[in-house]
Design a protein around this motif. Sequence first.
Motif, PDB file in Angstrom:
ATOM      1  N   ALA A  65       0.899  -1.302  -0.021  1.00 41.63           N
ATOM      2  CA  ALA A  65      -0.007  -0.027   0.134  1.00 41.63           C
ATOM      3  C   ALA A  65       0.712   1.247  -0.061  1.00 41.63           C
ATOM      4  N   LEU A  69       1.427   3.765  -3.305  1.00 41.15           N
ATOM      5  CA  LEU A  69       1.064   5.247  -3.149  1.00 41.15           C
ATOM      6  C   LEU A  69       2.077   5.906  -3.589  1.00 41.15           C
ATOM      7  N   GLU A 199     -10.056  -1.694  -2.722  1.00 40.92           N
ATOM      8  CA  GLU A 199     -10.955  -0.901  -3.592  1.00 40.92           C
ATOM      9  C   GLU A 199     -12.188  -1.121  -3.542  1.00 40.92           C
ATOM     10  N   SER A 229      -5.484   7.514   5.459  1.00 37.18           N
ATOM     11  CA  SER A 229      -5.548   7.434   3.862  1.00 37.18           C
ATOM     12  C   SER A 229      -4.492   6.688   3.180  1.00 37.18           C
ATOM     13  N   PHE A 232      -5.224   3.398   2.083  1.00 37.71           N
ATOM     14  CA  PHE A 232      -6.215   2.825   0.997  1.00 37.71           C
ATOM     15  C   PHE A 232      -5.339   2.220  -0.102  1.00 37.71           C
ATOM     16  N   HIS A 233      -5.874   0.889  -0.673  1.00 39.68           N
ATOM     17  CA  HIS A 233      -4.923   0.173  -1.506  1.00 39.68           C
ATOM     18  C   HIS A 233      -6.010  -0.345  -2.434  1.00 39.68           C
ATOM     19  N   ARG A 234      -5.181  -0.202  -3.733  1.00 33.31           N
ATOM     20  CA  ARG A 234      -5.935  -0.771  -4.824  1.00 33.31           C
ATOM     21  C   ARG A 234      -5.565  -2.058  -5.094  1.00 33.31           C
ATOM     22  N   SER A 347     -14.012   3.622  -2.466  1.00 39.11           N
ATOM     23  CA  SER A 347     -13.817   3.327  -3.942  1.00 39.11           C
ATOM     24  C   SER A 347     -13.670   4.521  -4.558  1.00 39.11           C
ATOM     25  N   TYR A 349     -12.940   7.401  -3.503  1.00 36.27           N
ATOM     26  CA  TYR A 349     -11.730   8.253  -3.111  1.00 36.27           C
ATOM     27  C   TYR A 349     -10.546   7.578  -3.850  1.00 36.27           C
ATOM     28  N   LEU A 350     -10.376   6.252  -3.855  1.00 33.58           N
ATOM     29  CA  LEU A 350      -9.320   5.724  -4.444  1.00 33.58           C
ATOM     30  C   LEU A 350      -9.189   5.862  -5.821  1.00 33.58           C
TER      31      LEU A 350
END
Length: 356
Positions: A65, A69, A199, A229, A232-234, A347, A349-350
């Motif tokens: 993550a 980023l 996600e 934040s 947050f991970h794709r 989702s 926001y990502l």
Amino acid sequence: MFSIYDAFKRKIADEEISTPLAAILALTELIENSDAGTMFELVKALNDGAEALKKQASNTISVNAGCELFIAFVTLFPHDSDNFTDLKKELIRQGQNYAAEALTYRKKIAELAFGFIKDGSVILTHSYSRVVMQTLLLAHKRKRFSVFVTEARPRGLGIKTAEALTAAGVPSTVILDSAVAYVMDKVDFVLVGSEAVVESGGLVNAVGSNQIAIIARAANKPFYALAESYKFHRLFPLSQYDLPSHNSKILSFPSILHANSSSMNTSSPSSPSQNESNYPTGGQPERVPLRITQEQISKNNPDVDYTRSLLLASTAPEMTVLILRRRPDLISLVFSDVGSLTPEGVSQYLVGMFAG
């Protein structure tokens, strides 16, 4: 010679630095020590460093993550530098500034979640989370509440949480992981931290979080997650087994041949019971001791699990698309430094975060 893993270990030794931030700071040091002369070379060096770090670090999801980023930031960074050396210096400065600013995110989240904790609340939390601790300690200054803390096997970090809360004067008690359903009727809401928010709006956290969320939904109790934040991970897992942390050793069944069974009758080597293809190692069966230790149990179990944002209604294996019937969210809200988000909001926001 520069070692990105050594840089990572130096950063993670600071109790305030979380795994994604340590990864970002390690990549920042990599830029500082890199002899790359073009952006293409620099991005390649960062990707190679991230891969090396993921292979050596134990917490691959959080590391990934942070790396993802930072590399996205470097790739999309707008600049008007006169030369590449100045650009590298600016990237290093920006990385260090971001890490310094990110240390304030827990306070922002604590202040955001503060209003959801009422006088007399009974809270259930799981394992140990720095942002959850900061939230509870902030609320304790002005409100009275009590906390049930799960033991959180295999690492047992719930005990650390309970000890810290008790030392601060917050009434708390440790419960067995298997007692979550038993205690849920006494609880007003669940409050957990996170290793990553993915996600789909789902949550990756200490193993046991998923079953707590399911029990909370069955009991109609809110389940709140706290996440900075940068976590947050794709990643879009469809099940527990899609997590990068999953491997074939987790929840495996060793061949049963006890260490003291040499005197037992065995079949001929050509018989199916002794055929080498029956054993995971391709050779002799593993000798399993009669006594099972906690260390063996820990090695055979996951450290984290995945909590879906939605209850899965039905799947058809023969279809290429999962059929989801809309059901209530398992995760009520995600409190972050960018606001209180629904899983759908995460989702959205990502998408914006990685689109530049």
